[in-house]
Structure formats: structure tokens, C-alpha cells
Design an enzyme around this catalytic site. Structure first.
Site, mmCIF file in Angstrom:
data_model
loop_
_atom_site.group_PDB
_atom_site.id
_atom_site.type_symbol
_atom_site.label_atom_id
_atom_site.label_comp_id
_atom_site.label_asym_id
_atom_site.label_seq_id
_atom_site.Cartn_x
_atom_site.Cartn_y
_atom_site.Cartn_z
ATOM 1 N N MET A 20 -11.649 -6.205 5.613
ATOM 2 C CA MET A 20 -10.774 -5.262 6.326
ATOM 3 C C MET A 20 -10.381 -5.842 7.680
ATOM 4 S SD MET A 20 -10.140 -2.668 4.400
ATOM 5 C CE MET A 20 -9.245 -1.703 5.635
ATOM 6 N N MET A 63 -12.118 4.140 -0.493
ATOM 7 C CA MET A 63 -12.782 4.405 0.789
ATOM 8 C C MET A 63 -13.485 5.749 0.653
ATOM 9 S SD MET A 63 -9.702 2.993 3.156
ATOM 10 C CE MET A 63 -8.591 3.117 1.757
ATOM 11 N N ASP A 120 -4.870 3.475 -2.049
ATOM 12 C CA ASP A 120 -5.957 3.822 -1.127
ATOM 13 C C ASP A 120 -6.500 5.215 -1.427
ATOM 14 O OD1 ASP A 120 -6.138 1.564 0.747
ATOM 15 O OD2 ASP A 120 -4.085 2.105 1.297
ATOM 16 N N HIS A 124 -8.335 0.746 -3.935
ATOM 17 C CA HIS A 124 -9.245 0.552 -2.801
ATOM 18 C C HIS A 124 -9.925 1.882 -2.510
ATOM 19 C CE1 HIS A 124 -9.593 -0.362 1.835
ATOM 20 N NE2 HIS A 124 -10.770 -0.309 1.244
ATOM 21 N N GLY A 160 1.183 -2.117 4.062
ATOM 22 C CA GLY A 160 1.721 -0.773 3.913
ATOM 23 C C GLY A 160 2.995 -0.620 4.707
ATOM 24 N N SER A 161 2.853 -0.447 6.011
ATOM 25 C CA SER A 161 4.037 -0.213 6.848
ATOM 26 C C SER A 161 5.020 -1.376 6.817
ATOM 27 C CB SER A 161 3.644 0.130 8.285
ATOM 28 O OG SER A 161 2.299 -0.064 8.528
ATOM 29 N N SER A 177 0.845 -1.201 0.000
ATOM 30 C CA SER A 177 0.000 0.000 0.000
ATOM 31 C C SER A 177 0.874 1.243 0.000
ATOM 32 C CB SER A 177 -0.901 0.014 1.234
ATOM 33 O OG SER A 177 -1.471 1.307 1.367
ATOM 34 N N HIS A 198 -1.278 -1.369 -4.175
ATOM 35 C CA HIS A 198 -2.557 -1.068 -3.538
ATOM 36 C C HIS A 198 -2.668 0.443 -3.361
ATOM 37 C CE1 HIS A 198 -6.021 -2.107 -0.955
ATOM 38 N NE2 HIS A 198 -5.609 -1.139 -0.157
ATOM 39 N N ASP A 242 -6.546 -6.492 4.514
ATOM 40 C CA ASP A 242 -5.921 -5.169 4.471
ATOM 41 C C ASP A 242 -5.972 -4.550 5.864
ATOM 42 O OD1 ASP A 242 -5.044 -2.617 3.857
ATOM 43 O OD2 ASP A 242 -6.795 -2.084 2.635
ATOM 44 N N GLY A 243 -4.771 -4.290 6.409
ATOM 45 C CA GLY A 243 -4.666 -3.623 7.700
ATOM 46 C C GLY A 243 -3.885 -4.445 8.697
ATOM 47 N N GLY A 244 -2.715 -3.940 9.077
ATOM 48 C CA GLY A 244 -1.918 -4.615 10.093
ATOM 49 C C GLY A 244 -1.282 -5.912 9.631
ATOM 50 N N GLY A 302 -9.060 3.757 7.074
ATOM 51 C CA GLY A 302 -8.769 5.187 7.245
ATOM 52 C C GLY A 302 -7.299 5.502 7.454
ATOM 53 N N PHE A 303 -6.586 4.586 8.113
ATOM 54 C CA PHE A 303 -5.196 4.901 8.455
ATOM 55 C C PHE A 303 -4.312 3.664 8.338
ATOM 56 C CE2 PHE A 303 -7.949 7.886 10.555
ATOM 57 C CZ PHE A 303 -7.354 9.111 10.240
ATOM 58 N N GLY A 304 -3.062 3.897 7.942
ATOM 59 C CA GLY A 304 -2.069 2.838 7.972
ATOM 60 C C GLY A 304 -1.499 2.686 9.371
ATOM 61 N N GLY A 305 -0.753 1.623 9.582
ATOM 62 C CA GLY A 305 -0.024 1.449 10.827
ATOM 63 C C GLY A 305 -0.851 1.027 12.030
ATOM 64 N N MET A 312 -9.104 7.957 -0.379
ATOM 65 C CA MET A 312 -9.948 8.349 0.766
ATOM 66 C C MET A 312 -10.485 9.753 0.543
ATOM 67 S SD MET A 312 -7.650 7.098 3.977
ATOM 68 C CE MET A 312 -6.666 5.605 3.921
#
Ligand code: DX5
Ligand code: ZN
Length: 225
Positions: free
Chosen positions: A138, A69, A36, A67, A198-199, A11, A34, A176-178, A143-146, A38
Site C-alpha cells: 500500500m 480491506m 475495493d 482488494h 482510481g482517481s 479502481s 480493482h 495501490d494509492g496515489g 480506506g480512501f481514494g484520492g 471495505m
């Protein structure tokens, strides 16, 4: 030719936005990028829109996995397919007519994806699975990475994968996420085949090694399960 599972989609939310061309070049070993989008309405954060995504499409070494959002994807999503994104995913919670929108995306030539937030029941997708090429479960609030991976979303993913297989569908399952080396095995074991990170990718010292490392971990975990 579409890439085989497991697919790793970094991401660019975690990339340096003012060095996007170089940041895209770093992930040539990935399956998709990916992207994002928003709108500060569907989620409390703002990224970029079609003008930026068009430049990413022109610059990226790998196909785009967009993606969205955003509110009112019925109006905006087709534009991302038209600019050449390989895959366009919108949120079930935001769409007015998900089936009509999926058909429109496919008719333009994109893969159609549907995303659900952690609190949205997977059963809401059972009867419309055939309309989609990808389901995004999800694993954080969008809304946010990390953010931290939410393991409580895994039973919903597993049930969706089982339901899809029962129906003979070969829809892809994305998380997607973490997602990181510490969590990807849980998602792979629950049936995910496509992983956004992402991170864990852009935060790594060696981006290419992070991508291949995540792919190896996902492969091992899906073989075990
Ligand atoms: C979050 C975005 C994600 C985000 C993931 O709403 O949809 O794609 O970039 O970032 P990490 O992998 O850092 O959780
Ligand atoms: Zn995303």
C-alpha cells in the site's frame, strides 16, 4: 492467459457507483478491475460486499482484482474466489492464518494476494512469499481514494522485490494509492509490475488514454531501472 506486466488495474472506488455497468465498460483497455471491499471496521470507510461484487463479475469486461480491506478475511475471502474473482487480496494485519487462507483461495482457483499497510514491515512476508501470487504494498493508508502517494514505502517495495527474486519467486508486486502519471515511475523503478489507479483513471477526460498512458510510463520506468 494472464496479462503481461506492466498491468494497470483501475479502481472503481473512483467510479460512479450508480452507473457501474457503464463505468466498467469504460475500462475495457485495463488488465484487471480493482474492486475495493471495505467493512467500516478494518478501515473507516464502507463500500460493498459479495452481492455487488457478484454483479461486477457478471458485467466487467476484464477480470476482477479484489482488494479486501476487511476484518476476518479468513471467513469472507473464499466467497469472493467462489464467485469467480481472478485475484483475491487480503491484509496481513487482518488475517488470523494467512497461509491457510492463501491455500484455500488457490484451491478455489483464484490468485492469492497479501497486502500490507505503509507501517507494516515487509520482512514479515519474506518467509511466506511462496504462498502468494501477488503482494500489494500500500502506498497510502487504506480506506480512501484520492490520497497522496507515500514515497517512503518505496524502499520496502524494493527490498521485497529483491528478496522474491533471490528466492526464485515470480510473485507479482502491486502498488495501490496515489498512483498517477506523476508517481507511477517511482513505483515501477522500485520493482512494481501491477498498478492500481482510481482517481488518475476515472478522473481523466479520456479514460482509455489514461490507462494506456500509465502503462507506457510504467514500461519506460521499469526498462530504465
Ligand atoms: C484505497 C484503495 C485504493 C483506492 C486508490 O484504500 O485501496 O484502491 O481506490 O485510489 P487512488 O488511485 O485515487 O489513490
Ligand atoms: Zn485498493
Amino acid at each position: 492467459m494472464l496479462p503481461d506486466a506492466p498491468r494497470i488495474n483501475p479502481s472503481i472506488l473512483a467510479a460512479d457507483f450508480v452507473n457501474m455497468q457503464a463505468e466498467l465498460a469504460r475500462i475495457a483497455a485495463a488488465d484487471f478491475v480493482h474492486v475495493d471491499v471495505m467493512d467500516n471496521h478494518f478501515v473507516p470507510n464502507l463500500t460493498f460486499g459479495p452481492q455487488m461484487v457478484e454483479r461486477i463479475q457478471a458485467t466487467s469486461p476484464v477480470p476482477l482484482d479484489v482488494h479486501l480491506m476487511i476484518s476476518d478475511p479468513d471467513l469472507w475471502a473464499p466467497g469472493y474466489a467462489e464467485l469467480g474473482a481472478a485475484s483475491v487480496t487480503f491484509h496481513l494485519e487482518a488475517a488470523h492464518d494467512p497461509i491457510a487462507l492463501a491455500r484455500r483461495l488457490r484451491s478455489i482457483g483464484a490468485r492469492a494476494g497479501i497486502a500490507i499497510k505503509p507501517g507494516t514491515a515487509g520482512e514479515r512476508l519474506y518467509d511466506i512469499l511462496d504462498e502468494f501470487d501477488q503482494v500489494l504494498v500500500m502506498t497510502v493508508e487504506p480506506g480512501f481514494g484520492g490520497q497522496g502517494f507515500m514515497p517512503e514505502t518505496m524502499p520496502k517495495l524494493r527490498a521485497l522485490v529483491d528478496e522474491a527474486r533471490r528466492r526464485g519467486s515470480n510473485v507479482w508486486f502491486q502498488v495501490d494509492g496515489g498512483i498517477s502519471a506523476a508517481t507511477i515511475d517511482q513505483a515501477a523503478a522500485a520493482g512494481a509490475d501491477t498498478f492500481v489507479a482510481g482517481s488518475a483513471v476515472y478522473g481523466a477526460e479520456n479514460v482509455e488514454a489514461a490507462i494506456t498512458g500509465l502503462r507506457d510510463l510504467a514500461r519506460a520506468a521499469s526498462l530504465d531501472s
